[in-house]
Design a protein around this motif. Sequence first.
Motif, PDB file in Angstrom:
ATOM      1  N   UNK A   1      35.224  53.383  10.502  1.00 57.38           N
ATOM      2  CA  UNK A   1      36.031  52.310  11.086  1.00 57.38           C
ATOM      3  C   UNK A   1      36.241  51.179  10.094  1.00 57.38           C
ATOM      4  N   UNK A   2      37.429  50.638  10.115  1.00 60.41           N
ATOM      5  CA  UNK A   2      37.676  49.356   9.466  1.00 60.41           C
ATOM      6  C   UNK A   2      37.559  48.310  10.568  1.00 60.41           C
ATOM      7  N   UNK A   3      36.694  47.314  10.349  1.00 57.71           N
ATOM      8  CA  UNK A   3      36.385  46.378  11.422  1.00 57.71           C
ATOM      9  C   UNK A   3      36.537  44.939  10.945  1.00 57.71           C
ATOM     10  N   UNK A   4      36.881  44.091  11.878  1.00 59.76           N
ATOM     11  CA  UNK A   4      36.843  42.650  11.685  1.00 59.76           C
ATOM     12  C   UNK A   4      35.708  42.154  12.578  1.00 59.76           C
ATOM     13  N   UNK A   5      34.536  41.985  11.986  1.00 57.03           N
ATOM     14  CA  UNK A   5      33.376  41.709  12.818  1.00 57.03           C
ATOM     15  C   UNK A   5      33.124  42.888  13.737  1.00 57.03           C
ATOM     16  N   UNK A   6      33.143  42.625  15.053  1.00 52.68           N
ATOM     17  CA  UNK A   6      32.913  43.687  16.034  1.00 52.68           C
ATOM     18  C   UNK A   6      34.202  44.390  16.450  1.00 52.68           C
ATOM     19  N   UNK A   7      35.345  43.901  16.001  1.00 46.32           N
ATOM     20  CA  UNK A   7      36.636  44.440  16.421  1.00 46.32           C
ATOM     21  C   UNK A   7      37.028  45.615  15.527  1.00 46.32           C
ATOM     22  N   UNK A   8      37.359  46.731  16.126  1.00 42.30           N
ATOM     23  CA  UNK A   8      37.808  47.905  15.383  1.00 42.30           C
ATOM     24  C   UNK A   8      39.303  47.775  15.119  1.00 42.30           C
ATOM     25  N   UNK A   9      39.668  47.801  13.841  1.00 45.35           N
ATOM     26  CA  UNK A   9      41.083  47.738  13.462  1.00 45.35           C
ATOM     27  C   UNK A   9      41.670  49.138  13.302  1.00 45.35           C
TER      28      UNK A   9
END
Length: 800
Positions: free
Chosen positions: A602-610
Amino acid sequence: MELPDLPVRAVLDDVVGTLAARGCAVLVAPPGTGKTTLVPLALPGRVVVAEPRRIAARAAAARMASLLGEQVGETVGYSVRGDRKVSRRTRIEVVTSGLLVRRLQNDPELARVDTVLLDECHERHLDADLLLALLLDARAGLRPDLKILATSATVAAQRLSELLGDAPVLQVSARTYPTVTSYVPSARGERIEATVVRATNRALSEVDGDVLVFLPGAAEIRRVASMLNVETAVLHGRLGSSAQDDALRPGDRQRVVLATAIAESSLTVPGVRAVVDAGLARVPRVDHRRGLAGLVTVRVSAAVADQRAGRAGREAPGRVYRCWPEHEHATLPRYPEPEIRTADLTRLALELACWGTPDGSGLAWWDAPPAGALDAGRTVLHALGALDDGGATERGRRMAGLGLHPRLARALLDGADLVGARTAAEVVALLDDDASATSSDLVTALRADGRWRREARRLEKLVRQQGTPSTDPVETVRASAKQGSPPGGPLATIIPRDTDNSWPQHDPALVVALAHPERIAKRRNQGSSIYLMAGGTAVEAPGFGDAEWLAIAIADREPGRTHGKVRLAARADEQLARTAAPTLLHTARDIRWDNDVVANEQEKLGAIVLKERPLTDQNAIQQALRQGLETEGIALLNWTDEARRLRARLDFLHHTAGWPEITDDQMRQSVDLSNARRKADLNKIDATRILRQLLPWPEAARLDELAPDHVETPGGRSRKVDYTPDGPVLRIKIQDAFGWKDTPRINNQPIQLHLLSPAGRPAAVTSDLASFWQNGYGQVRAEFRGKYPKHKWPEVPYDR
């Protein structure tokens, strides 16, 4: 100049003499005794009075100026954030504690100041505690001649005296009028506002003067005001100065003054004859785990309740109405919790770093800042570029100089260059005065008029005066992204704006995201109002339509609620999220069991999955399969009848023959997952093969001897044995047992025989076959001979 005949007059000479002789003193004087206004006028030289609140600073200056027959700004002036009235003639200056901290940072010697009066120390505001620690440090090292007078309305004098080097404590007794206290508890299911209105109407009917009502916040004040049919005045810290001044002027007729905690001390509200106390206060709290900070409503302490009650008896006999049951009063905490123990300490950490002691060691604290909260604050400051290993950076000192929370200071500095000084200043001013927001949608709130606009103009001017940042924000963003995980988003498209107020799409959201990158949030599901913040907390944000992304300025969580709730936010998008929070971008492997194999990169921004893509390497898949076996157990394997029976036989031998136990964990570790990729593949793995691999040798050679799978009956038939926790069980028809005189045994354990009729129905259960033949068989034979005449029913069944 003739001073009013207030109780503090009796000790003024002692205060002046003690300060001259000892340099420090503590003055304990209840509200209304004149300590805030008469003492500064009696002190020689240049005096700075530190007040915990802006409204108290302005009111104290106005009262002292009126006693001198002058205008504010002559002998007596004041300075608060965004408002200052002083002149070259000013000898006594009233300032807020936070402002004096900033002044002390810029001038640690406090040149040309002879005495600092710290008013209302007992309230234990964060800025006041910090100011006391810094003043003591400055006095010890740079200004031993600086005089410090600490005042308190409660009996917290001993600790203050110790901090000030065992300073003398001077006491003043209040001349108050008698008050009568009544308790007006809420009825079942009644909101506190309704209880307060009921108590207020009672007070209006029982007293002739004004009624001072204490409520926790502006929202409750608005609701109570709408329910009262009487002239009201409002008093809270978010009001403009003119509105605050109006509330402090006596009216021509009876009125109700609705106030927050700012009316507890330092201020005198004239004409008050009754106090209605909701018994609640709003205090800062921070939830480090969820990344939510804000104000929460708590019960007041007994000391605060007494202070509030004292307002009713300042000018005449009065009445007090407490909106809680009388028996609960004894359960109130004795004193309010100091802010330093519960508040967000990011700003405190920055001030300490600017002072040169990032961990606060070496300072004399009333209560030392908690290490965990201080570390959390320093972590934030490092992320904002305000701290490095050597302490406060140049950028950090610029942020501290703005007098804002470091997050807002970062948003103002970087936002000014990215979206324009005016837009950045307006957004930051509204965030700093969030009570002015007329909508949960930040852009809508920005279009409305509010008192924050004056502060926005001040911030815009201030940031323009500071000039170009030492580091270009866009380059800072790029550098941060390079140091972290792979950057995402076209950073070059974020370029400095001009200073018009047209707000290109998402500009306000970018300013919010610069202040709170961990609160960038993405909607969980299409059509849902639940968003996941980058910090990992789920929040509910109704009213934002189809917005996929939000930059959240304010969110809190009420006790008992699963999700937080968004109070103020702006619509955003993924590009903005990537731009504002590049250090939160990272690549992670999501390997787990969720009723089946989950193995993704996963590419993530913090806990958010992009973005995510499936992982194909067998190690990751096997890791998830192992988790599945641990979570759901070995029941995921293919348990044939043979496997179940073998497991039971081995358990039997463990308990009767001392064989090693074969555990579930041993079986999990022995599973060959080389050809498995999902849950269905586990069900193809034969548990029998695993069990046989775990058989102990050489004992395993005797398995069929010690725990046979089948037993041969006297008639030559083979019947399966069931191995249960209670021992071996054999289910056979009675005729199959003919020829056994005694109960057969396995490994010296008697078999429990379930004897069946020729039709397969239960006839008898026994572990003592000889006894059955002797005592029970005759009755069975008599019953079954007629029912099953084709079957043999010998009189002596064990004689074949």
